[in-house]
Scaffold this motif. Structure first.
Motif, PDB file in Angstrom:
ATOM      1  N   VAL A 196       0.927  -1.075  -0.081  1.00 49.92           N
ATOM      2  CA  VAL A 196       0.152   0.129  -0.131  1.00 49.92           C
ATOM      3  C   VAL A 196       0.946   1.270   0.079  1.00 49.92           C
ATOM      4  O   VAL A 196       0.671   2.039  -0.837  1.00 49.92           O
ATOM      5  N   GLY A 197       1.931   1.293   0.777  1.00 50.08           N
ATOM      6  CA  GLY A 197       2.638   2.391   0.860  1.00 50.08           C
ATOM      7  C   GLY A 197       3.485   2.753  -0.697  1.00 50.08           C
ATOM      8  O   GLY A 197       3.704   4.151  -1.021  1.00 50.08           O
ATOM      9  N   ILE A 198       4.111   1.682  -1.189  1.00 50.98           N
ATOM     10  CA  ILE A 198       4.538   1.800  -2.544  1.00 50.98           C
ATOM     11  C   ILE A 198       3.405   2.587  -3.561  1.00 50.98           C
ATOM     12  O   ILE A 198       3.843   3.419  -4.193  1.00 50.98           O
ATOM     13  N   GLU A 199       2.195   2.094  -3.398  1.00 51.40           N
ATOM     14  CA  GLU A 199       1.123   2.815  -4.251  1.00 51.40           C
ATOM     15  C   GLU A 199       0.829   4.231  -3.889  1.00 51.40           C
ATOM     16  O   GLU A 199       0.368   5.109  -4.863  1.00 51.40           O
ATOM     17  N   GLU A 200       0.873   4.544  -2.533  1.00 52.34           N
ATOM     18  CA  GLU A 200       0.561   5.787  -2.331  1.00 52.34           C
ATOM     19  C   GLU A 200       1.673   6.851  -2.871  1.00 52.34           C
ATOM     20  O   GLU A 200       1.210   7.946  -3.056  1.00 52.34           O
ATOM     21  N   LEU A 201       2.904   6.120  -2.783  1.00 48.22           N
ATOM     22  CA  LEU A 201       3.975   7.016  -3.342  1.00 48.22           C
ATOM     23  C   LEU A 201       3.963   7.171  -4.951  1.00 48.22           C
ATOM     24  O   LEU A 201       4.845   8.197  -5.414  1.00 48.22           O
TER      25      LEU A 201
END
Ligand SMILES: *Cc1c(COP(=O)(O)O)cnc(C)c1O
Length: 329
Positions: A196-201
């Motif tokens: 999820v963090g990767i997609e947020e960025l």
């Protein structure tokens, strides 16, 4: 009004003193001409007991009402159960561990003993299924239940935050933006949060999760569902299109060492990185193969094993009595 109440319980003023940001090391001795290997040192998340469970529990424990008994679950030598006992005790909670049998290793025995030294109340059970009934009963009795691995939405979300921590390190020039991140896939919270963090960025970074648990087909779908829940919780979109689940390194099963794992353990040790047979050696074997493939310029291995010494816990720990030997297969 519901949200008001959860706000106050979430802000119970309890802060685990995490040591953030955790460092990122470049490992030249295990890099190739084409691919540079970096390690996110989450072994150092907490002075007393590091590893990935500290980040998750720091968030989860903020939501536990004062003095409530915590019940959690895991294999006999679970790092998560030990971490919950250590940090739960720190905030004054009694911690019960619903434990199911695990293959006997020194690591498993020392984790049980360390847990007992911190007041762990052991509830023996035969399998994950029967553990489920125990947890349901605990829930109905008003105890605070933390799921296996601390991999609920709040725990996993801590790993989405951890990717933002990594992004700041990229901005500061500590490392280039990784083209691939490799992490162990156990109960799935760590990987789900990172995904999820990767997609947020908006990063174009592939995420490889290395399955180490039984049954091997369950981990991927569970992790994807959890990632979707984490994304909803954080009010972002999740596609999962850069997520890859690697099942080829698990060997004969959870907690059973593999030859490939043993081989990379020595290499990692020489580079100053200590691995374990259950989780990190298998993941690191996959990482070194990915580095050797030359597909990526920069690969980040996200380390999840505590490197804090357990000696202070073992000093006054009881020997395993016959009562607990049934926890070892
Ligand atoms: C629990 C654990 C994992 C797995 O993390 P999950 O979030 O459960 O997938 C990996 N490495 C170590 C050392 C662990 O203790």
């Amino acid at each position: 009004m519901m949200s008001d109440e959860s706000e106050t319980t979430r802000k119970n003023g309890r802060n685990l003193a995490l040591e953030l940001p955790t460092p990122v090391d470049r490992i030249d001795s295990l890099s190739t001409e084409k691919t540079t290997l970096f390690v996110k040192r989450d072994d150092l998340t907490h002075k007393t007991y590091g590893g990935n469970k500290a980040r998750k529990l720091a968030e989860i424990l903020k939501g536990v009402p004062r003095e409530k008994t915590i019940v959690t679950v895991g294999a006999a030598g679970s790092n998560h159960v030990l971490a919950t006992v250590i940090f739960g005790k720190h905030f004054g909670h009694v911690v019960e561990g619903v434990l199911f049998p695990q293959v006997k290793t020194d690591h498993v025995v020392s984790n049980i003993r360390a847990g007992l030294s911190q007041g762990l109340v052991i509830r023996k059970t035969s399998s994950l299924l029967t553990a489920g009934f125990r947890l349901l009963w605990a829930l109905l009795s008003g105890k605070f239940v933390i799921t296996v691995g601390g991999s609920n939405v709040v725990g996993a979300s801590a790993y989405a935050d951890a990717v933002h921590e990594l992004a700041k390190q990229v901005e500061e020039g500590v490392l280039p933006r990784p083209d691939a991140i490799v992490v162990t896939l156990g109960s799935g919270g760590t990987m789900a949060g990172i995904a999820v963090g990767i997609e947020e960025l908006g990063w174009e970074t592939d995420l490889v999760g290395v399955v180490v648990t039984d049954p091997p087909w369950a981990a991927g779908p569970f992790m994807r569902r959890l990632a979707s829940s984490v994304a909803r919780f954080r009010k972002v979109r999740f596609t999962g299109k850069r997520v890859r689940v690697e099942r080829g390194y698990r060997g004969a099963g959870y907690g059973i060492a593999t030859e490939a794992g043993d081989a990379v353990m020595k290499k990692a040790h020489a580079a100053g990185l200590h691995l374990d047979a259950t989780y990190t050696a298998k993941t690191f074997a996959a990482t070194l193969d990915l580095v050797a493939s030359g597909q990526y310029e920069n690969v980040l291995y996200w380390h999840t094993l505590s490197s804090a010494s357990k000696a202070p816990f073992l000093e006054h720990a009881p020997e395993l009595s016959a009562e607990w030997k049934g926890l070892l297969k």
